[in-house]
Design an enzyme around this catalytic site. Structure first.
Site, PDB file in Angstrom:
ATOM      1  N   GLU A  15       3.397   0.888  12.173  1.00  0.00           N
ATOM      2  CA  GLU A  15       2.942   1.578  11.204  1.00  0.00           C
ATOM      3  C   GLU A  15       2.453   3.068  11.801  1.00  0.00           C
ATOM      4  O   GLU A  15       2.111   3.547  10.703  1.00  0.00           O
ATOM      5  CB  GLU A  15       2.655   1.696   9.658  1.00  0.00           C
ATOM      6  CG  GLU A  15       3.488   0.291   9.396  1.00  0.00           C
ATOM      7  CD  GLU A  15       3.096  -0.585   8.177  1.00  0.00           C
ATOM      8  OE1 GLU A  15       3.491  -0.056   7.117  1.00  0.00           O
ATOM      9  OE2 GLU A  15       2.170  -1.663   8.195  1.00  0.00           O
ATOM     10  N   SER A 150       6.149  -1.216   5.412  1.00  0.00           N
ATOM     11  CA  SER A 150       6.661  -0.153   5.265  1.00  0.00           C
ATOM     12  C   SER A 150       8.048  -0.728   5.550  1.00  0.00           C
ATOM     13  O   SER A 150       9.232   0.292   6.707  1.00  0.00           O
ATOM     14  CB  SER A 150       5.896   0.368   6.354  1.00  0.00           C
ATOM     15  OG  SER A 150       5.055   1.541   6.379  1.00  0.00           O
ATOM     16  N   SER A 281       4.185   9.002  -1.125  1.00  0.00           N
ATOM     17  CA  SER A 281       2.966   7.714  -1.023  1.00  0.00           C
ATOM     18  C   SER A 281       2.855   7.752  -3.012  1.00  0.00           C
ATOM     19  O   SER A 281       2.766   9.486  -3.602  1.00  0.00           O
ATOM     20  CB  SER A 281       2.010   7.644  -0.690  1.00  0.00           C
ATOM     21  OG  SER A 281       1.612   7.858   0.328  1.00  0.00           O
TER      22      SER A 281
END
Length: 306
Positions: A15, A150, A281
């Site tokens: 990530e 993720s 986000s």
């Protein structure tokens, strides 16, 4: 004199790119809030020297292994440096989907039925009992590495003959893999900030599930905050999230992902102790709904560091 703050970003996990974006946003937000903050990439800088470099606190904007799994937290504890987010044990447990589920199940909290496999079991060939357990989940199933974030290495399997390839992909990322019963959704995420539970967000990906592309690259993923739940449902969801959070021993800030199945039941998916802080986000989105700017959010997260 104000504290000198290290924003840890990048790192070496799968990530890394997401973390670089998160870290850049956090850095800008802290500086906007008057904080003396500097970027530090553990891939390029020896983080065991943070104290000798004059840093007094650490904002962890790393995602995945080496940043979110308790190892970095343990090192910072030994160095006596306060850091954002959960401690060693809670970080390690939250990164490990299998052990999170076992703890939640033991606490009587709702989780989707699953089968766990090790790489050794997969390479040896699955026995009849394991095949029967997997078959009992029905189709579709979701296959995921136990310790990746993720949605890295994750696949939705709709036909039996696709399971082997999905397992092979997941085992590229971890020694342990979960095969979970598919829940029809919708998916929700709930952010926690200190003692406060922020408004829930409903996630509507354009594709079949909320994968890496939907999380970070797609402009077609839709987010609804407030989530559109009835007041009682929202209260039930928040109560469930708080129990899940405290069961793992989490603190500071983070996110719990939850699915609402067609039976009207919420099921816990996973905990995130160092969530993304990019333009896509979700914690910043929930904070905004609660009347908090991005800069106020990151300054508050830093204040909670210990």
């Amino acid at each position: 004199m104000t504290d000198k703050i290290a924003v840890l970003l990048g790192g070496t996990s799968a990530e890394r790119e997401v973390s670089l974006n998160s870290g850049a946003a956090v850095l800008a937000g802290l500086r906007e809030g008057g904080i003396d903050a500097y970027p530090v990439d553990p891939k390029e800088v020896d983080v065991t020297q943070l104290k000798s470099m004059g840093f007094q606190k650490v904002f962890i904007a790393l995602h995945g292994r080496g940043g979110e799994d308790g190892t970095l937290q343990g090192m910072l504890e030994l160095m006596g440096l306060p850091y954002t987010g959960s401690g060693v044990m809670a970080s390690a447990l939250s990164m490990d989907k299998l052990r999170s589920k076992l703890l939640w199940q033991g606490a009587g909290l709702p989780v989707a039925p699953w089968v766990a496999l090790t790489r050794a079991e997969f390479e040896k060939g699955l026995n009849d009992k394991q095949l029967a357990e997997i078959s009992s989940l029905g189709l579709p199933v979701i296959v995921k590495p136990s310790r990746e974030g993720s949605s890295v290495g994750m696949s939705k399997v709709v036909a039996e003959n696709a399971l082997q390839d999905a397992l092979r992909l997941a085992f590229q990322h971890d020694e342990e893999v979960l095969i979970e019963k598919w829940l029809s959704g919708p998916e929700f995420t709930v952010a926690i900030l200190g003692e406060e539970i922020l408004p829930s967000i409903r996630i509507q990906p354009a594709g079949t599930f909320y994968d890496y592309e939907a999380k970070y690259l797609s402009d077609e993923t839709q987010y609804f905050c407030p989530a559109g739940l009835e007041a009682l449902q929202e209260a039930n969801l928040q109560a469930l999230v708080l129990k899940a959070w405290t069961t793992l021993g989490c603190k500071g800030w983070g996110r719990i992902d939850v699915m609402l199945d067609s039976d009207g039941q919420f099921y816990l998916l996973e905990a995130n102790t160092s969530p993304g802080m990019t333009s896509h986000s979700l914690v910043p989105m929930a904070a905004r709904q609660a009347g908090m700017s991005f800069s106020q959010l990151v300054v508050r997260i830093l204040e909670l560091a210990d």
